[in-house]
Scaffold this active site. Structure first.
Site, PDB file in Angstrom:
ATOM      1  NE  ARG A 179       2.517   3.923  -7.363  1.00 47.84           N
ATOM      2  CZ  ARG A 179       2.446   3.798  -8.684  1.00 47.84           C
ATOM      3  NH1 ARG A 179       1.262   3.784  -9.289  1.00 47.84           N
ATOM      4  NH2 ARG A 179       3.545   3.672  -9.413  1.00 47.84           N
ATOM      5  N   GLY A 180      -0.737   4.705  -0.924  1.00 48.08           N
ATOM      6  CA  GLY A 180      -1.857   5.229  -0.165  1.00 48.08           C
ATOM      7  C   GLY A 180      -1.427   6.300   0.820  1.00 48.08           C
ATOM      8  CG  LEU A 181      -3.282   9.189   4.447  1.00 49.20           C
ATOM      9  CD1 LEU A 181      -2.794  10.556   3.987  1.00 49.20           C
ATOM     10  CD2 LEU A 181      -4.607   9.297   5.188  1.00 49.20           C
TER      11      LEU A 181
ATOM     12  CE1 TYR B 127     -10.723  -0.706   6.434  1.00 45.70           C
ATOM     13  CE2 TYR B 127     -11.112   0.429   8.517  1.00 45.70           C
ATOM     14  CZ  TYR B 127     -10.275   0.108   7.461  1.00 45.70           C
ATOM     15  OH  TYR B 127      -8.995   0.596   7.436  1.00 45.70           O
TER      16      TYR B 127
ATOM     17  CB  THR C 114      -6.580   8.212  16.167  1.00 45.86           C
ATOM     18  OG1 THR C 114      -7.853   8.844  16.346  1.00 45.86           O
ATOM     19  CG2 THR C 114      -5.535   9.243  15.755  1.00 45.86           C
ATOM     20  CG  ASN C 115     -10.620   9.633  13.014  1.00 43.42           C
ATOM     21  OD1 ASN C 115     -11.309   8.913  12.317  1.00 43.42           O
ATOM     22  ND2 ASN C 115     -10.904   9.881  14.286  1.00 43.42           N
TER      23      ASN C 115
ATOM     24  CE  LYS D  86      -7.637  -2.416   7.973  1.00 40.88           C
ATOM     25  NZ  LYS D  86      -6.332  -2.709   7.342  1.00 40.88           N
TER      26      LYS D  86
ATOM     27  NE  ARG E 299     -19.230  18.796   2.712  1.00 37.62           N
ATOM     28  CZ  ARG E 299     -19.310  17.859   3.662  1.00 37.62           C
ATOM     29  NH1 ARG E 299     -19.485  18.221   4.928  1.00 37.62           N
ATOM     30  NH2 ARG E 299     -19.204  16.593   3.352  1.00 37.62           N
TER      31      ARG E 299
ATOM     32  CG  ASP F  69     -23.991  13.108  14.839  1.00 35.50           C
ATOM     33  OD1 ASP F  69     -23.613  13.902  13.960  1.00 35.50           O
ATOM     34  OD2 ASP F  69     -24.702  13.427  15.798  1.00 35.50           O
TER      35      ASP F  69
ATOM     36  N   GLY G 298       0.811  -1.210   0.000  1.00 36.09           N
ATOM     37  CA  GLY G 298       0.000   0.000   0.000  1.00 36.09           C
ATOM     38  C   GLY G 298       0.839   1.251   0.000  1.00 36.09           C
TER      39      GLY G 298
ATOM     40  CB  SER H 136      -9.088   1.372  11.510  1.00 35.19           C
ATOM     41  OG  SER H 136     -10.063   2.360  11.786  1.00 35.19           O
ATOM     42  CB  SER H 137      -9.457   4.185  16.227  1.00 37.78           C
ATOM     43  OG  SER H 137     -10.073   5.053  15.296  1.00 37.78           O
ATOM     44  CB  CYS H 138     -13.514   1.764  13.051  1.00 38.10           C
ATOM     45  SG  CYS H 138     -12.860   0.575  11.867  1.00 38.10           S
TER      46      CYS H 138
ATOM     47  CG  HIS I 225     -11.702   8.468   6.267  1.00 39.45           C
ATOM     48  ND1 HIS I 225     -10.789   7.858   5.432  1.00 39.45           N
ATOM     49  CD2 HIS I 225     -12.298   7.469   6.965  1.00 39.45           C
ATOM     50  CE1 HIS I 225     -10.831   6.554   5.614  1.00 39.45           C
ATOM     51  NE2 HIS I 225     -11.728   6.278   6.533  1.00 39.45           N
TER      52      HIS I 225
END
Length: 326
Positions: free
Chosen positions: A26-28, A150, A178-179, A154, A201, A283, A24, A121-123, A193
């Site tokens: 090339r990802g963030l 997801y 985290t995020n 993980k 936006r 939310d 991965g 991931s924190s999720c 995200h």
């Protein structure tokens, strides 16, 4: 061969000339890890784009590992997305991530990879976990429904790391960020995200001369944000300083409301209009703040402040606005 998880292993500086495969890259996260490894003197990095190597293709993954035989592996590859993408395509997020993880870890095991870091991931934590969220709250409650598929993938990755440690004695580890945000993020309106979605936006509102921006939900949920360059530094630190079966939370130890982060983004991009909230939209989890005591105990804390990190991210967004994912 079966070896108990208390096999002797002392974390130490990684060999700067060893072959490191960044899945991965090339990802963030992967691209930040690659940049950090280069800056830290690693000279033998290898990566493949999804077009060059489909990590869902088990035969192709095994062939890649048999050919290159990496010494270390950082598993940062994943199918990721925001609330909309996760809630719309749960099958994709579950199936694709499970296949990626199982293929890379199984091939790493066959190739006798010395050290592997799995990024989650924190999720993974329960929706109503006590805050800040400790590592031992894993599997103690119900997940957030909008990204449970997801999260399950993980969680399976963490358990596979633990299983490899128990059965084969490999000093593989897991880190749960985290995020994250920063250069290389996904700014797609349908796949991003919350933070990159907000940046786009508000920036488009400025460009279009709009006086009102409408965000999802109430703005009251609290989120923790970590710059991806901090995450990359934490990954190397853990590889060189931590060994244990339990996943390690990676974050800043502080959080802000979505409303507060929106105000900071509006300030950074120069939006001077009004923000409205569409309370008919979900939310998500009310709060996700990680307990980073284990990470601090391993000797690492975050360095990049939120506003500084946002400014650099907005600068990157402006520089790449013609080529980022639409």
């Amino acid at each position: 061969m079966t070896i108990s998880d208390d096999v002797a292993y002392s974390p130490a500086p990684l060999d700067r000339s060893a072959l490191i495969y960044v899945a991965g890259h090339r990802g963030l996260v992967g691209s930040a890890i690659w940049r950090n490894l280069e800056a830290e003197g690693f000279t033998n990095l290898i990566g493949r784009s999804s077009a060059e190597l489909d990590l869902k293709d088990r035969d192709a993954v095994f062939a890649f590992f048999r050919e290159h035989k990496p010494d270390y592996v950082i598993l940062a590859a994943a199918k990721v997305g925001g609330i909309l993408a996760n809630s719309t395509y749960p099958v994709d997020f579950l199936s694709e991530n499970l296949r990626i993880q199982v293929n890379v870890m199984d091939a790493s095991l066959e190739a006798d990879v010395e050290r592997l870091l799995f990024l989650g991931s924190s999720c993974i934590y329960p929706k109503f976990a006590a805050q800040p969220i400790r590592e031992d709250s894993l599997l103690t409650g119900h997940l957030e429904e909008t990204n449970d598929a997801y999260a399950i993938a993980k969680i399976s990755g963490i358990l596979q790391i633990q299983a490899v440690r128990r059965q084969y004695g490999k000093p593989w580890i897991s880190a749960m960020p985290t995020n994250l945000y920063g250069p290389g993020d996904n700014f797609s309106p349908k796949g991003s995200h919350v933070l990159p979605a907000l940046i786009r936006r508000y920036d488009e509102a400025v460009s279009n001369g709009e006086s009102v921006v409408t965000n999802w939900g109430t703005g009251t949920p609290r989120r923790e944000f970590l710059h991806v360059d901090d995450m990359a530094a934490a990954c190397l630190h853990l590889l060189e300083n931590y060994d244990g079966p339990e996943q390690v939370n990676v974050g800043t130890g502080s959080d802000v409301t979505i409303k507060e982060i929106s105000e900071v983004i509006a300030k950074v991009v120069g939006f001077e209009g009004v923000t409205e909230w569409d309370t008919d939209k979900p939310d998500g989890t009310p709060q996700k703040l990680l307990d980073v005591s284990k990470l601090a105990g391993a000797g690492w804390t975050s360095k990049i402040g939120l506003e500084d990190g946002l400014r650099s991210t907005v600068d990157w967004y402006h520089e790449h606005i013609d080529s980022i994912r639409q």
